[in-house]
Design an enzyme around this catalytic site. Sequence first.
Site, PDB file in Angstrom:
ATOM      1  N   GLY A  33       0.808  -1.201   0.000  1.00  0.00           N
ATOM      2  CA  GLY A  33       0.000   0.000   0.000  1.00  0.00           C
ATOM      3  C   GLY A  33       0.847   1.258   0.000  1.00  0.00           C
ATOM      4  O   GLY A  33       0.330   2.367  -0.057  1.00  0.00           O
ATOM      5  N   GLN A  34       2.169   1.084   0.071  1.00  0.00           N
ATOM      6  CA  GLN A  34       3.069   2.229   0.116  1.00  0.00           C
ATOM      7  C   GLN A  34       3.371   2.794  -1.265  1.00  0.00           C
ATOM      8  O   GLN A  34       4.012   3.837  -1.388  1.00  0.00           O
ATOM      9  CB  GLN A  34       4.381   1.837   0.821  1.00  0.00           C
ATOM     10  CG  GLN A  34       5.389   1.046  -0.031  1.00  0.00           C
ATOM     11  CD  GLN A  34       5.090  -0.429  -0.121  1.00  0.00           C
ATOM     12  OE1 GLN A  34       3.958  -0.846  -0.124  1.00  0.00           O
ATOM     13  NE2 GLN A  34       6.138  -1.241  -0.211  1.00  0.00           N
ATOM     14  N   ALA A  78      12.460  -3.173   6.355  1.00  0.00           N
ATOM     15  CA  ALA A  78      13.677  -2.377   6.526  1.00  0.00           C
ATOM     16  C   ALA A  78      13.715  -1.178   5.576  1.00  0.00           C
ATOM     17  O   ALA A  78      14.796  -0.700   5.239  1.00  0.00           O
ATOM     18  CB  ALA A  78      14.930  -3.232   6.342  1.00  0.00           C
ATOM     19  N   ARG A  99      13.422  -0.913   2.528  1.00  0.00           N
ATOM     20  CA  ARG A  99      14.379  -1.238   1.474  1.00  0.00           C
ATOM     21  C   ARG A  99      13.775  -1.302   0.077  1.00  0.00           C
ATOM     22  O   ARG A  99      14.505  -1.410  -0.910  1.00  0.00           O
ATOM     23  CB  ARG A  99      15.033  -2.590   1.781  1.00  0.00           C
ATOM     24  CG  ARG A  99      14.056  -3.760   1.763  1.00  0.00           C
ATOM     25  CD  ARG A  99      14.683  -5.074   2.240  1.00  0.00           C
ATOM     26  NE  ARG A  99      15.715  -5.555   1.375  1.00  0.00           N
ATOM     27  CZ  ARG A  99      15.493  -6.192   0.222  1.00  0.00           C
ATOM     28  NH1 ARG A  99      14.249  -6.383  -0.207  1.00  0.00           N
ATOM     29  NH2 ARG A  99      16.488  -6.621  -0.494  1.00  0.00           N
ATOM     30  N   GLU A 109       9.525   3.268   7.121  1.00  0.00           N
ATOM     31  CA  GLU A 109       9.226   3.164   8.552  1.00  0.00           C
ATOM     32  C   GLU A 109       9.610   4.414   9.323  1.00  0.00           C
ATOM     33  O   GLU A 109       8.996   4.746  10.342  1.00  0.00           O
ATOM     34  CB  GLU A 109       9.948   1.948   9.130  1.00  0.00           C
ATOM     35  CG  GLU A 109       9.441   0.635   8.577  1.00  0.00           C
ATOM     36  CD  GLU A 109      10.506  -0.441   8.580  1.00  0.00           C
ATOM     37  OE1 GLU A 109      10.338  -1.423   9.324  1.00  0.00           O
ATOM     38  OE2 GLU A 109      11.498  -0.312   7.852  1.00  0.00           O
TER      39      GLU A 109
END
Length: 337
Positions: free
Chosen positions: A47-48, A87, A89, A292
């Site tokens: 969803g990012q 992470a 990434r 994050e």
Amino acid sequence: MAVKRGRGVAAVNYPTGMNLGGDPTQALVHSTPTGSFMVTLSSVDLGQGLKQIMAQICAETIGVPTESVTVDTADTDTGPHCMGTFASRGTHRAGNAVIQAAREARQVMLEVAAEELEVNASDLDTDGSGNIHVKGAPSRSISIFDTALAAHFKHGRSISGRGMFLVPRSYPETETGAMKPSTCYAHACTVAEVEVDEETGEVVVLSVKNVFEIGRALNPKMVEQQLVGGSWMGISHALYETTEPYYPDRHHGARDYNEYLMPGPGDLAETEIAVLERPSGDGPFGAKGPGEMCANPQIPAVANAIFDAVGVRVDTLPITPERVLRALKQRDAGAAA
């Protein structure tokens, strides 16, 4: 008793990915017979916006419109290897892998176009809107659509590419233990302003101002949305959300979002976001990973603001009215003694 106002500041840095075991991600890119492109990944979009960013990176590298690229993250059994979506990434690791794969596919595409135009592949360039032309002579061109058709049905070529991003492993120095756990770091600073009611222990966040350094914003609007959402999430972690005392025992715990305490629209603070761009040398087009980190600095900033307002430290999350009142009572008891 009174309502006191305070301001707190917190700054963090956040590593992009890992470096202790290589942290590899692979990508595959291939063209359809009609000149659209498919990116195959095992990195998952949570969803990012990973699919949108990978499509942009692929399109920019090949030289085609973003809408000509489809990203498939459907199945880790059949897709190329990826360490995972964690992470922060995804953009950095998968983006670098996509660039490698797209460059290889672009080279094959230009070689086929060169045969059709009877020129050298090094003399060709793309216009970003679906055509390949001779440098300095835009009238000598061929569409990517026709190039793909020629590759598939005339030349027997596969317009495809493979990419893999692998960070060299960092081994600890024997003498000191020093190592390099990450290749790049993103940074953030938050200033939170709160009101604390000394009679009820209630904390109201009035405003949150965030500054994020994320390398380069490949899609500025998506970055803004993620950072605003993360800021609200950080406030929620600081003041509301918890699984205690029910976890890991689920009896009598929250069963849905009607029972799990979270801030509603009326509880959200005035939020400001500022983005600083300092491109990373090893990031895809300079990007780092803001994921994050966007929900991290608000928590200590709110805690520091509470301390500034009423002089108590609450070091257990969430900072509930009960915990604030207990801390205030301990403060007053210590003052009386």
